[in-house]
Design a protein around this motif. Structure first.
Motif, mmCIF file in Angstrom:
data_model
loop_
_atom_site.group_PDB
_atom_site.id
_atom_site.type_symbol
_atom_site.label_atom_id
_atom_site.label_comp_id
_atom_site.label_asym_id
_atom_site.label_seq_id
_atom_site.Cartn_x
_atom_site.Cartn_y
_atom_site.Cartn_z
ATOM 1 N N TYR A 52 83.686 -32.237 18.906
ATOM 2 C CA TYR A 52 83.228 -31.811 20.230
ATOM 3 C C TYR A 52 82.513 -30.468 20.119
ATOM 4 O O TYR A 52 82.742 -29.699 19.185
ATOM 5 C CB TYR A 52 84.402 -31.649 21.196
ATOM 6 C CG TYR A 52 85.074 -32.935 21.615
ATOM 7 C CD1 TYR A 52 84.878 -33.458 22.894
ATOM 8 C CD2 TYR A 52 85.927 -33.613 20.748
ATOM 9 C CE1 TYR A 52 85.511 -34.630 23.280
ATOM 10 C CE2 TYR A 52 86.557 -34.792 21.130
ATOM 11 C CZ TYR A 52 86.351 -35.291 22.401
ATOM 12 O OH TYR A 52 86.974 -36.446 22.799
ATOM 13 N N LYS A 70 80.354 -36.170 28.095
ATOM 14 C CA LYS A 70 81.402 -35.345 28.675
ATOM 15 C C LYS A 70 82.609 -36.220 28.997
ATOM 16 O O LYS A 70 82.454 -37.277 29.636
ATOM 17 C CB LYS A 70 80.905 -34.660 29.945
ATOM 18 C CG LYS A 70 81.799 -33.544 30.449
ATOM 19 C CD LYS A 70 81.092 -32.709 31.502
ATOM 20 C CE LYS A 70 81.933 -31.510 31.893
ATOM 21 N NZ LYS A 70 81.255 -30.627 32.859
ATOM 22 N N CYS A 104 87.291 -34.196 32.177
ATOM 23 C CA CYS A 104 86.956 -32.785 31.920
ATOM 24 C C CYS A 104 86.577 -32.073 33.221
ATOM 25 O O CYS A 104 85.824 -32.629 34.039
ATOM 26 C CB CYS A 104 85.803 -32.706 30.928
ATOM 27 S SG CYS A 104 85.314 -31.011 30.510
ATOM 28 N N TYR A 112 81.517 -31.400 25.360
ATOM 29 C CA TYR A 112 80.911 -32.695 25.091
ATOM 30 C C TYR A 112 81.407 -33.275 23.768
ATOM 31 O O TYR A 112 81.563 -32.561 22.776
ATOM 32 C CB TYR A 112 79.390 -32.565 25.031
ATOM 33 C CG TYR A 112 78.775 -32.030 26.297
ATOM 34 C CD1 TYR A 112 78.474 -32.877 27.364
ATOM 35 C CD2 TYR A 112 78.497 -30.671 26.429
ATOM 36 C CE1 TYR A 112 77.910 -32.386 28.528
ATOM 37 C CE2 TYR A 112 77.933 -30.167 27.591
ATOM 38 C CZ TYR A 112 77.647 -31.030 28.639
ATOM 39 O OH TYR A 112 77.095 -30.530 29.784
ATOM 40 N N LEU A 113 81.611 -34.593 23.776
ATOM 41 C CA LEU A 113 81.924 -35.324 22.555
ATOM 42 C C LEU A 113 80.623 -35.585 21.804
ATOM 43 O O LEU A 113 79.689 -36.181 22.351
ATOM 44 C CB LEU A 113 82.608 -36.653 22.899
ATOM 45 C CG LEU A 113 82.817 -37.627 21.733
ATOM 46 C CD1 LEU A 113 83.795 -37.048 20.715
ATOM 47 C CD2 LEU A 113 83.314 -38.976 22.264
ATOM 48 N N GLU A 125 82.675 -39.556 17.731
ATOM 49 C CA GLU A 125 84.056 -40.037 17.733
ATOM 50 C C GLU A 125 84.518 -40.260 16.302
ATOM 51 O O GLU A 125 83.755 -40.724 15.446
ATOM 52 C CB GLU A 125 84.149 -41.338 18.527
ATOM 53 C CG GLU A 125 85.567 -41.852 18.685
ATOM 54 C CD GLU A 125 85.622 -43.125 19.490
ATOM 55 O OE1 GLU A 125 86.704 -43.758 19.496
ATOM 56 O OE2 GLU A 125 84.600 -43.498 20.101
#
Length: 340
Positions: A268, A292, A296, A303-304, A307
């Protein structure tokens, strides 16, 4: 309060990197002083308009030579929390008085032998700061903008008083002041701050309870509310340390998230200046997600990017270097023979 550096204290170990590490240590010192002052109900401000020569005179280190000479770093103003520091330097009349002082004592020698690093002198010379008037001009611009707003509001009120009053015109005339109030009220530190337990933890307990991570709990999870509250504490408006920096915060956080409830594990980014989002997106990998999390808080630019299961961060698993999104340094607590 003045701070200085001696490059030899770190160059014996880090060589040319000592310049960077000396600045790093100065930052730690500013943070420590600021938190200590905040714990006593005081504030600190960096007198950013002070020049290196002026600071050297005030600290009594002008003219020092040799490998163990002190380099002037910065000057901090310390004052009660209810006050405001609007100046970026001390009175120029105080400098000559310090030049005439007779300084006593000789600093202890750090070592009998030294290694010369020419690049250090070049870096220090390039970073030597002249006196400026940045903060003074900044305050003048603020005052001018305030006066302009006052003049505009006066003109608007005069125009409105000359017009015939009706319900529609009254509503329009009230939009101006309301818009200012709405703008100010929208600058909330967070829309996600109902964590009274964190707000009431004594500073003494936090400082005395600080420890480096030596063992990780592989079964525990962090609540997302606690995690977001931790992020909020790193925002300039929520942390007293940033009050001392005249130019604000320049760094953003890249975070490996794992075992946080309702958050996907992965890489992130947390932007502490929202306006820099597009610049970052253009500068780093184009395949990053920039998603996002659904839960959140709206005022956090979190922000991711990618993954990931992050299983490689557990000491019992081997490292899968091909899964790393970019070259990174693993946290020190994971640097063991089992991992690397």
């Amino acid at each position: 309060m003045g701070l200085s550096s001696i490059f030899w204290r770190v160059s014996w170990k880090y060589g040319l990197r000592a310049f960077r590490y000396a600045q790093h240590d100065i930052g730690h010192a500013i943070a420590a002083l600021t938190f200590a002052a905040a714990g006593l109900g005081w504030k600190t401000s960096l007198l950013a308009d002070m020049g290196s020569d002026e600071i050297a005179v005030l600290l009594g280190i002008s003219g020092e030579k040799g490998p163990e000479k002190q380099e002037p770093a910065c000057l901090l103003a310390v004052y009660p929390a209810g006050k405001t520091c609007t100046k970026g330097r001390i009175s120029s009349g105080a400098i000559p008085a310090f030049k005439n002082l007779s300084w006593k004592g000789v600093p202890n020698s750090l070592s009998p032998g030294h290694v010369e690093w020419v690049g250090l002198e070049k870096a220090a010379s390039a970073a030597y700061k002249k006196e400026t008037d940045y903060l003074e001009n900044k305050e003048e611009v603020k005052e001018e903008s305030k006066e302009e707003v006052k003049e505009e509001s006066k003109e608007e009120s005069n125009e409105e008083s000359n017009e015939e009053s009706n319900e529609e015109s009254n509503e329009e005339s009230n939009e101006g002041p309301k818009s200012y109030l709405q703008t100010a009220s929208s600058l909330k530190t967070s829309s996600f701050g109902n964590l009274s337990e964190l707000d009431t933890v004594p500073l003494r307990r936090v400082i005395r309870g600080r420890r480096s991570a030596i063992e990780m709990n592989n079964s525990a999870y962090l609540e997302k509310e606690t995690f977001y509250a931790m992020l909020q504490r790193t925002l300039p408006q929520n942390n007293p340390i940033f009050n001392s920096l005249a130019f604000g915060s320049f760094t953003h956080l890249l975070i490996f998230v794992n075992r946080v409830k309702d958050l996907l594990p992965g890489l992130y980014i947390f932007l502490r200046k929202p306006e820099e989002k597009e610049r970052f997106k253009a500068a780093i990998r184009s395949d990053f997600l920039w998603e996002k999390p659904k839960n959140c808080p709206s005022d956090l630019e979190f922000y991711l990017l990618m993954e990931e299961t992050l299983d490689f961060l557990q000491p019992s698993f081997p490292v899968h270097r091909e899964k790393l999104p970019m070259p990174v340094l693993l946290p020190a607590c994971f640097r063991s023979s089992k991992v690397l």
